[in-house]
Design an enzyme around this catalytic site. Sequence first.
Site, mmCIF file in Angstrom:
data_model
loop_
_atom_site.group_PDB
_atom_site.id
_atom_site.type_symbol
_atom_site.label_atom_id
_atom_site.label_comp_id
_atom_site.label_asym_id
_atom_site.label_seq_id
_atom_site.Cartn_x
_atom_site.Cartn_y
_atom_site.Cartn_z
ATOM 1 N N GLU A 224 0.838 -1.378 -0.031
ATOM 2 C CA GLU A 224 -0.125 -0.128 0.017
ATOM 3 C C GLU A 224 0.626 1.040 0.134
ATOM 4 O OE1 GLU A 224 -3.858 0.041 0.378
ATOM 5 O OE2 GLU A 224 -3.373 -2.215 -0.679
ATOM 6 N N CYS B 98 -3.246 11.355 3.563
ATOM 7 C CA CYS B 98 -3.391 10.515 2.281
ATOM 8 C C CYS B 98 -3.349 11.262 0.940
ATOM 9 C CB CYS B 98 -5.103 10.042 2.536
ATOM 10 S SG CYS B 98 -5.343 8.967 3.683
ATOM 11 N N HIS C 296 -4.615 1.747 7.213
ATOM 12 C CA HIS C 296 -3.331 1.981 6.881
ATOM 13 C C HIS C 296 -2.619 2.762 8.067
ATOM 14 C CE1 HIS C 296 -4.714 2.586 2.404
ATOM 15 N NE2 HIS C 296 -3.764 1.456 2.497
#
Length: 447
Positions: free
Chosen positions: A174, A365, A248
């Site tokens: 990720e 993000c 995350h």
Amino acid sequence: MNAWEVNFDGLVGLTHHYAGLSFGNEASTRHRFQISNPRLAAKQGLLKMKNLADAGFPQAVIPPHERPFIPVLRQLGFSGSDEQVLEKVARQAPHWLSSVSSASPMWVANAATIAPSADTLDGKVHLTIANLNNKFHRSLEAPVTESLLKAIFDDEEKFSVHSALPQVALLGDEGAANHNRLGGHYGEPGMQLFVYGREEGNDTRPSRYPARQTREASEAVARLNQVNPQQVIFAQQNPDVIDQGVFHNDVIAVSNRQVLFCHQQAFARQVQLLANLRARVNGFMAIEVPATQVSVSDAVSTYLFNSQLLSRDDGSMMLVLPQECREHAGVWGYLNELLVADNPISELKVFDLRESMANGGGPACLRLRVVLTEEERRAVNPAVMMNDTLFNALNDWVDRYYRDRLTAADLADPQLLREGREALDVLSQLLNLGSVYPFQREGGGNG
């Protein structure tokens, strides 16, 4: 050597909508089918970029991807002209249309994992593209992300851009959202902290929501990025917090230089991890937020840790937060206590990023951190660096092409596809990227 952290922010795409595609991301699920405003979303992101650039923090932009992404629909068996493909998908399998229209590439913390030249065996900056294997809509991103980053970091003497790992669950990666770097000044060698959610043969893993990052992937990325093995730590995220919506690591922790700002429940075996970091990072400081002051649930709903921790020249730090933190009495109270406590954080900067937040993406993000020396920074494509001229040009571009209202039904409109391609054609010229999109290389892909 002198170096600076440059934040490369993702520009929100024209098809930004709320489809609830990301199981495990509770904001994404909660706002499913709401009406979105792509124009406002893009402008909120641009305003953050410009404000931080004006405050002296080096800032750049990464453009959106081509959406709806017709080549994947063809792979799924839909044929005809691009317009016919859209019509067939909308009629026969509308769920695919939402997936191939996702604006998720805006969250560039998932674009790649970065290793600064001070940490690498060959003295280059390395970038490994993330495969984002866990979610179909995100697994589509890697090839275009690679084209974009190669167009931005195009000096092969200074930058190495590596293709994503194979698309299998064992190697789910990720990107920088599960990676922290700790150390002194940016130009000095740092300690790279890779955070994973599961590994083969280890039953310690979440049970409700998926662990998207594997240890096997993190180890492979560290090898590809040629990180000095003496400068790597692998740590498991607490499976219990993944099951509470921490999909995350950047939803529960953020690092900058010598500081790790995290929840006290962020990591498995957290006491041992912090002791290891204290032993290996000069001046290491952990700011652990107690669960008694901020619960994991409140951290997830406000995105307290999905913040940016930025260094000023005097060594103090600014914490960049979403507006949701200020609107939560408990979280805002904690943050104001933090300001007067003995730590480098001396300022809170709040931004309205509601359009992105409703899909589960906060300030962190939206940005990919890249530590660059002055020479390396000069080698980056200068057209992507944020300044007054670029900010005005991008705002005008958004006004020209973006809709202020979008629903799932609108994704089948062939005019949206045409608008998007025209917009990206103009943008790729504005940012001096060349032909980075499949439709540019394939003449539109009609067939």
